[in-house]
Design an enzyme around this catalytic site. Structure first.
Site, PDB file in Angstrom:
ATOM      1  N   LYS A 155     -86.816  70.831  12.423  1.00  0.00           N
ATOM      2  CA  LYS A 155     -85.817  69.730  12.481  1.00  0.00           C
ATOM      3  C   LYS A 155     -84.468  70.222  11.965  1.00  0.00           C
ATOM      4  CE  LYS A 155     -85.720  66.690   9.013  1.00  0.00           C
ATOM      5  NZ  LYS A 155     -84.403  66.558   8.351  1.00  0.00           N
ATOM      6  N   ASN A 156     -84.463  70.929  10.819  1.00  0.00           N
ATOM      7  CA  ASN A 156     -83.197  71.276  10.181  1.00  0.00           C
ATOM      8  C   ASN A 156     -82.460  72.401  10.889  1.00  0.00           C
ATOM      9  OD1 ASN A 156     -83.698  69.223   8.477  1.00  0.00           O
ATOM     10  ND2 ASN A 156     -84.370  70.483   6.769  1.00  0.00           N
ATOM     11  N   ILE A 187     -82.695  71.957  -7.212  1.00  0.00           N
ATOM     12  CA  ILE A 187     -81.736  71.750  -6.125  1.00  0.00           C
ATOM     13  C   ILE A 187     -81.161  70.333  -6.143  1.00  0.00           C
ATOM     14  CG2 ILE A 187     -81.386  71.836  -3.622  1.00  0.00           C
ATOM     15  CD1 ILE A 187     -82.141  74.572  -4.715  1.00  0.00           C
ATOM     16  N   CYS A 239     -78.150  59.869  -0.948  1.00  0.00           N
ATOM     17  CA  CYS A 239     -79.424  59.362  -0.434  1.00  0.00           C
ATOM     18  C   CYS A 239     -80.388  59.309  -1.613  1.00  0.00           C
ATOM     19  CB  CYS A 239     -79.948  60.256   0.683  1.00  0.00           C
ATOM     20  SG  CYS A 239     -80.577  61.791   0.064  1.00  0.00           S
ATOM     21  N   ASP A 242     -87.870  71.130  -0.188  1.00  0.00           N
ATOM     22  CA  ASP A 242     -88.474  70.204   0.779  1.00  0.00           C
ATOM     23  C   ASP A 242     -89.997  70.255   0.762  1.00  0.00           C
ATOM     24  OD1 ASP A 242     -85.951  70.535   3.379  1.00  0.00           O
ATOM     25  OD2 ASP A 242     -86.002  69.478   1.481  1.00  0.00           O
ATOM     26  N   ARG A 281     -77.306  62.172   7.953  1.00  0.00           N
ATOM     27  CA  ARG A 281     -76.272  62.977   7.301  1.00  0.00           C
ATOM     28  C   ARG A 281     -75.890  64.156   8.187  1.00  0.00           C
ATOM     29  NH1 ARG A 281     -75.469  63.373   2.348  1.00  0.00           N
ATOM     30  NH2 ARG A 281     -75.245  65.629   2.483  1.00  0.00           N
ATOM     31  N   ARG A 338     -88.595  60.063  10.719  1.00  0.00           N
ATOM     32  CA  ARG A 338     -87.321  60.753  10.940  1.00  0.00           C
ATOM     33  C   ARG A 338     -87.534  62.259  11.108  1.00  0.00           C
ATOM     34  NH1 ARG A 338     -82.919  59.434   6.514  1.00  0.00           N
ATOM     35  NH2 ARG A 338     -82.033  61.195   7.656  1.00  0.00           N
ATOM     36  N   ARG A 373     -75.495  64.306  -3.098  1.00  0.00           N
ATOM     37  CA  ARG A 373     -75.271  65.107  -1.883  1.00  0.00           C
ATOM     38  C   ARG A 373     -73.779  65.229  -1.505  1.00  0.00           C
ATOM     39  NH1 ARG A 373     -80.220  64.562   1.508  1.00  0.00           N
ATOM     40  NH2 ARG A 373     -79.633  66.553   2.368  1.00  0.00           N
ATOM     41  N   PRO A 374     -72.946  65.752  -2.374  1.00  0.00           N
ATOM     42  CA  PRO A 374     -71.525  65.910  -2.056  1.00  0.00           C
ATOM     43  C   PRO A 374     -71.314  66.923  -0.912  1.00  0.00           C
ATOM     44  CG  PRO A 374     -72.073  67.138  -4.029  1.00  0.00           C
ATOM     45  CD  PRO A 374     -73.301  66.355  -3.664  1.00  0.00           C
ATOM     46  N   ILE A 375     -70.118  66.927  -0.319  1.00  0.00           N
ATOM     47  CA  ILE A 375     -69.827  67.934   0.722  1.00  0.00           C
ATOM     48  C   ILE A 375     -68.562  68.719   0.382  1.00  0.00           C
ATOM     49  CG2 ILE A 375     -71.033  66.646   2.546  1.00  0.00           C
ATOM     50  CD1 ILE A 375     -68.217  65.958   3.666  1.00  0.00           C
ATOM     51  N   ASP A 376     -68.264  68.820  -0.912  1.00  0.00           N
ATOM     52  CA  ASP A 376     -67.041  69.527  -1.328  1.00  0.00           C
ATOM     53  C   ASP A 376     -66.997  70.974  -0.841  1.00  0.00           C
ATOM     54  OD1 ASP A 376     -69.237  69.563  -3.343  1.00  0.00           O
ATOM     55  OD2 ASP A 376     -67.984  71.130  -4.208  1.00  0.00           O
ATOM     56  N   GLN A 377     -68.120  71.639  -0.771  1.00  0.00           N
ATOM     57  CA  GLN A 377     -68.126  73.039  -0.322  1.00  0.00           C
ATOM     58  C   GLN A 377     -67.849  73.163   1.175  1.00  0.00           C
ATOM     59  OE1 GLN A 377     -68.524  75.714  -2.619  1.00  0.00           O
ATOM     60  NE2 GLN A 377     -68.139  73.939  -3.934  1.00  0.00           N
TER      61      GLN A 377
END
Ligand code: EPZ
Length: 430
Positions: free
Chosen positions: A22-23, A327, A117, A305, A93, A397, A122-126
């Site tokens: 999936k990922n 993580i 979530c 996971d 996401r 999902r 779960r930031p996206i600064d990077q």
């Protein structure tokens, strides 16, 4: 509300075919729009997240043709809209991969900021740091990330955190930047490598994926390709831990054993017999499993996971085990549900201490997120009694035909949504 009802206590025995990752698929589907040619992708899992992303890709004007449940053709030449609707990012996401793909190809992208979530903020600064390093102006406007650039120029990008999403997103944007981009402290997950291989099959020039440093020489255009997604190591590991927890004998087919090294190591440590073949792994448990200690880490460490799945299994292993979740900041919620089934667990910060018990007792539990939901199903399968798992929308999902595959190796479980169906199943199995 959809639920799984499970009558556990039976060893799982048999072979189960593992689907596409999936990922990896989510990132590859997004990257497919980076060419005006047609791209054919197969071995995609038929799961809700993939289907929502395909809707998002259609929504910005690409042509999407579902050849069959595991194969899709995408042609991005008709894209005129670089604004991904909020609805899609709210549902998954991973829609944020369209940021890197649209910015790379059109030098413009607007995607709603993903929220947190159940497993963390779960930031996206990077991601944004990488886009800015390549020369994009990136602003947050009314809950959206708006990124645009006259042109993208290759740069040296050092990630402060090892992040799968940012590694893939910035790699996509850099694929069509001018010059050379060096990305350091990158994620090395198999799905990062799969995305790099996919982009290279479209004419990109990406070297070093799977190591600490990725080097990208930008190209002006990408061409069509036909590509097959790698097998899902997390789906495979889920069935492997289900074999361990139910004292079973399960062989997962169509896997890449190398991707499962950390999982195989832990299953062996607790006393399972694990046999590796070219594209299959067999896990046998006699039930006298013993405790161990595990810390989740970026690949090739033990995958976060797989943390709920090993957590459920360790709760049935003799002795005291510990899990350190390094993580995500909130990935132990499922342990509260497991305690309601009789597990003996103490959580302090990002560490859980687990005293093994002989047996769980069946209960009605709720899936807090995708992998925890699958893990609670494993708990129900290991329990001599009836367990009902609520909120299985999370499981749907990311796992294709989860109950069907488990039934094929001996599970007594069904997807239900009414009390009448629950009573019918209970009567049938009693
Ligand atoms: C991907 O999420 C996976 N999702 C997750 O799988 C998986 O748990 C995670 O990688 C780690 O392997 C998909 O691939 C769709 P990260 P992602 O960026 O990319 C922090 C599942 O069950 N971080 O590697 O969002 C972040 O907070 C899902 O299939 C920043 O600080 O994960 C986390 O602590 C759940 N800034 C750590 O890095 C950023 O800009 C790892 O996150 C990005 C991340």
């Amino acid at each position: 509300m959809e639920q799984y009802i499970i009558k556990g206590g039976h060893p799982l025995v048999g072979e189960v075919e593992i689907g596409g990752a999936k990922n990896a698929a989510l990132a590859i589907l997004a990257a497919a729009i980076m060419t005006d040619d047609t791209v054919l992708i197969d071995n995609i899992p038929d799961v809700n997240d993939v289907n929502v992303l395909l809707d998002a890709i259609t929504g910005i004007g690409a042509k999407v043709h579902r050849v069959d449940r595991h194969t899709v053709k995408i042609n991005g030449s008709g894209i005129r809209n670089y604004d991904v609707e909020y609805d899609y990012i709210k549902k998954i996401r991973a829609s944020y991969y369209l940021l890197g793909a649209l910015l790379g190809k059109y030098k413009r992208a607007e995607v709603a900021l993903p929220g947190g979530c159940n497993i963390g903020s779960r930031p996206i600064d990077q991601h944004l740091k990488g886009f800015r390093a390549l020369g994009a102006d990136v602003d947050i406007e009314h809950g959206k990330v708006v990124a645009e650039a006259e042109k993208l120029v290759g740069r040296h990008v050092y990630f402060d955190v090892v992040t799968v999403g940012a590694t893939i997103n910035v790699m996509m944007a850099a694929t069509m930047a001018e010059g050379i981009t060096i990305m350091e402290n990158v994620a090395k997950e198999p799905h990062v490598v799969d995305v790099a291989n996919f982009l290279n099959s479209m004419g990109a020039n990406i070297r070093g994926a799977g190591t600490d440093v990725i080097k990208i020489r930008g190209v002006h255009r990408l061409h069509g390709t036909e590509y097959s997604v790698i097998p899902d190591q997390i789906e495979a590991g889920t069935f492997m831990f289900a074999a361990a927890a139910t004292k079973g004998d399960v062989t997962v087919l169509n896997v890449i054993p190398k991707h499962l090294e950390a999982t195989i190591a832990k299953l062996t440590e607790i006393g399972c017999e694990v046999e590796e073949f070219d594209d299959a792994v067999r896990v046998v448990s006699k039930g006298d499993l013993t405790s161990t200690h595990v810390k989740t880490l970026p690949y090739p460490g033990f995958p976060t996971d797989m943390q709920p799945q090993i957590g459920v299994t360790l709760a049935l292993c003799k002795g005291t085990s510990t899990i350190t979740e390094s993580i995500f900041e909130n990935r132990f919620k499922y342990l509260d549900e497991l305690a309601r089934m009789g597990a003996n667990i103490k959580v302090e910060g990002n560490s859980a201490t687990i005293e093994g018990v002989e047996q769980f007792s069946g209960a009605r539990v709720s899936a807090p997120d995708l992998r925890a939901g699958a893990a609670l199903c494993i708990a129900g399968l290991a329990t001599d009694g009836i367990t009902i798992v609520d909120d299985i929308i999370y499981i749907l999902r990311g796992y294709e035909r989860f109950d069907e595959k488990l039934r094929s190796i001996g599970a007594l479980m069904e997807q239900v949504s009414t009390e009448k169906e629950i009573q019918k199943f209970t009567l049938k199995v009693s």
